[in-house]
Design a protein around this motif. Structure first.
Motif, mmCIF file in Angstrom:
data_model
loop_
_atom_site.group_PDB
_atom_site.id
_atom_site.type_symbol
_atom_site.label_atom_id
_atom_site.label_comp_id
_atom_site.label_asym_id
_atom_site.label_seq_id
_atom_site.Cartn_x
_atom_site.Cartn_y
_atom_site.Cartn_z
ATOM 1 N N MET A 200 14.293 30.772 -1.718
ATOM 2 C CA MET A 200 13.887 29.576 -0.973
ATOM 3 C C MET A 200 12.713 28.915 -1.698
ATOM 4 O O MET A 200 11.733 29.550 -2.014
ATOM 5 C CB MET A 200 13.491 29.942 0.453
ATOM 6 C CG MET A 200 13.109 28.734 1.304
ATOM 7 S SD MET A 200 12.673 29.197 3.001
ATOM 8 C CE MET A 200 14.248 29.823 3.574
ATOM 9 N N THR A 201 12.848 27.606 -1.950
ATOM 10 C CA THR A 201 11.809 26.856 -2.642
ATOM 11 C C THR A 201 11.393 25.668 -1.790
ATOM 12 O O THR A 201 12.239 24.890 -1.336
ATOM 13 C CB THR A 201 12.321 26.349 -4.007
ATOM 14 O OG1 THR A 201 12.780 27.455 -4.768
ATOM 15 C CG2 THR A 201 11.213 25.643 -4.754
ATOM 16 N N ASP A 202 10.101 25.531 -1.566
ATOM 17 C CA ASP A 202 9.621 24.372 -0.815
ATOM 18 C C ASP A 202 8.275 23.943 -1.373
ATOM 19 O O ASP A 202 7.458 24.776 -1.782
ATOM 20 C CB ASP A 202 9.534 24.674 0.677
ATOM 21 C CG ASP A 202 8.523 25.763 0.984
ATOM 22 O OD1 ASP A 202 8.795 26.925 0.628
ATOM 23 O OD2 ASP A 202 7.459 25.432 1.545
ATOM 24 N N PHE A 203 8.044 22.631 -1.391
ATOM 25 C CA PHE A 203 6.805 22.087 -1.957
ATOM 26 C C PHE A 203 6.689 20.613 -1.584
ATOM 27 O O PHE A 203 7.667 19.973 -1.184
ATOM 28 C CB PHE A 203 6.794 22.235 -3.484
ATOM 29 C CG PHE A 203 8.038 21.720 -4.158
ATOM 30 C CD1 PHE A 203 8.146 20.381 -4.536
ATOM 31 C CD2 PHE A 203 9.113 22.565 -4.400
ATOM 32 C CE1 PHE A 203 9.296 19.900 -5.146
ATOM 33 C CE2 PHE A 203 10.273 22.092 -5.015
ATOM 34 C CZ PHE A 203 10.359 20.760 -5.386
ATOM 35 N N TRP A 204 5.474 20.097 -1.724
ATOM 36 C CA TRP A 204 5.212 18.674 -1.541
ATOM 37 C C TRP A 204 5.079 18.004 -2.907
ATOM 38 O O TRP A 204 4.443 18.541 -3.807
ATOM 39 C CB TRP A 204 3.916 18.449 -0.768
ATOM 40 C CG TRP A 204 4.040 18.688 0.708
ATOM 41 C CD1 TRP A 204 3.764 19.843 1.375
ATOM 42 C CD2 TRP A 204 4.458 17.736 1.693
ATOM 43 N NE1 TRP A 204 3.993 19.677 2.715
ATOM 44 C CE2 TRP A 204 4.418 18.395 2.947
ATOM 45 C CE3 TRP A 204 4.875 16.401 1.648
ATOM 46 C CZ2 TRP A 204 4.764 17.769 4.133
ATOM 47 C CZ3 TRP A 204 5.216 15.772 2.835
ATOM 48 C CH2 TRP A 204 5.170 16.448 4.065
ATOM 49 N N LEU A 205 5.671 16.844 -3.027
ATOM 50 C CA LEU A 205 5.462 15.992 -4.195
ATOM 51 C C LEU A 205 4.559 14.836 -3.786
ATOM 52 O O LEU A 205 4.711 14.280 -2.690
ATOM 53 C CB LEU A 205 6.786 15.418 -4.700
ATOM 54 C CG LEU A 205 7.785 16.360 -5.356
ATOM 55 C CD1 LEU A 205 9.055 15.593 -5.713
ATOM 56 C CD2 LEU A 205 7.190 17.000 -6.590
ATOM 57 N N ARG A 206 3.647 14.478 -4.656
ATOM 58 C CA ARG A 206 2.815 13.296 -4.409
ATOM 59 C C ARG A 206 3.197 12.223 -5.417
ATOM 60 O O ARG A 206 3.106 12.416 -6.629
ATOM 61 C CB ARG A 206 1.330 13.639 -4.502
ATOM 62 C CG ARG A 206 0.425 12.410 -4.426
ATOM 63 C CD ARG A 206 -0.919 12.721 -3.829
ATOM 64 N NE ARG A 206 -0.825 12.966 -2.392
ATOM 65 C CZ ARG A 206 -1.899 13.132 -1.602
ATOM 66 N NH1 ARG A 206 -3.114 13.101 -2.126
ATOM 67 N NH2 ARG A 206 -1.744 13.324 -0.309
ATOM 68 N N LYS B 12 8.693 22.241 -8.344
ATOM 69 C CA LYS B 12 7.400 22.711 -7.841
ATOM 70 C C LYS B 12 6.541 21.499 -7.490
ATOM 71 O O LYS B 12 6.917 20.352 -7.775
ATOM 72 C CB LYS B 12 6.696 23.559 -8.893
ATOM 73 C CG LYS B 12 6.405 22.811 -10.188
ATOM 74 C CD LYS B 12 5.722 23.709 -11.210
ATOM 75 C CE LYS B 12 5.441 22.934 -12.498
ATOM 76 N NZ LYS B 12 4.765 23.775 -13.518
ATOM 77 N N GLN B 13 5.404 21.758 -6.883
ATOM 78 C CA GLN B 13 4.487 20.691 -6.507
ATOM 79 C C GLN B 13 4.027 19.929 -7.746
ATOM 80 O O GLN B 13 3.645 20.518 -8.756
ATOM 81 C CB GLN B 13 3.279 21.282 -5.786
ATOM 82 C CG GLN B 13 2.289 20.240 -5.293
ATOM 83 C CD GLN B 13 1.210 20.855 -4.433
ATOM 84 O OE1 GLN B 13 1.469 21.791 -3.689
ATOM 85 N NE2 GLN B 13 -0.005 20.338 -4.552
#
Length: 236
Positions: free
Chosen positions: A1-7, A146-147
């Motif tokens: 499971m992969t989760d992240f925020w992009l800005r 990834k972030q």
């Protein structure tokens, strides 16, 4: 499971010189930043000098490339990738407009649903434009693992379409989503298992050179109309 925020740092290019030193019109496809536009983006670059970008994109148009290059001047290792999918929407031939209809057609060109407009100023279809921009944007987001901080140096209508997508209103009237020259938008997007789950707008249409928008009453298309009037000798 992969989760992240992009800005996403979504920026409109700075002020553009649409006329040369002899006051002759320049093809918008090749128009470059004016001294005023260079100064606007330089101030924004100073604000962002401590922000590292993992990816930097611009459109293939000179004013967008110039903007990206100025914004990354403090980080020589950041390479600018040019993308044709985020070039500005293409208009038809403005010379075909008449004095009687030019004001309405230009100033209300972004009211596509209200005015049932299939094309932008008799040029590119709004549907085609939206697809090319958002297809690239979504693929770019989902290509991350990834972030990251992603800088996109783009254009007025391109930014408006992306911001409407953030509000879950794709291809709605984009008249209200103003994008002043050299403005910064900060968008946060949450990705989980290769799906976009959440979207947040942290900052919209921020202009470092004029934070309180003093004197900035015109819309982008008001400016286009005024330039059109000046170039054709019409009286308002």
């Amino acid at each position: 499971m992969t989760d992240f925020w992009l800005r996403i740092f979504l920026i409109r290019h700075g002020h553009v010189a649409y006329f040369d030193e002899d006051n002759k019109p320049v093809n918008p496809k090749y128009a470059q930043l004016s001294p005023q536009g260079i100064e606007q983006i330089g101030l924004l670059a100073d604000n962002l000098k401590d922000t590292a970008f993992d990816r930097v994109y611009s459109s293939t148009m000179p004013r967008s490339i110039q903007t990206a290059e100025i914004l990354t001047q403090h980080h020589s290792s950041e390479q600018v990738s040019t993308v044709d999918a985020i070039r500005e929407i293409k208009s038809g031939r403005l010379r075909d407009l008449t004095e009687d209809n030019s004001e309405t057609e230009l100033k209300e060109a972004y009211l596509l649903q209200t005015n049932q407009l299939e094309h932008f100023l008799q040029g590119e279809k709004w549907q085609d434009f939206s697809h090319r921009v958002l297809d690239w944007f979504e693929k770019t987001i989902l290509s991350a693992s990834k972030q990251q901080n992603i800088l996109i140096s783009s254009h007025d209508a391109v930014n408006r379409v992306i911001i409407n997508w953030m509000y879950n209103h794709p291809l709605a009237d984009i008249y209200t989503q103003e994008q002043d020259y050299g403005c910064l938008n900060i968008l946060d997007i949450y990705v989980k298992n290769n799906q976009i789950l959440h979207k947040r707008i942290k900052l919209q249409n921020f202009t470092t050179y004029n934070p309180l928008k003093k004197g900035l009453f015109n819309s982008a298309m008001d400016d286009v109309y005024n330039m059109y009037v000046d170039n054709n000798g019409f009286k308002e």
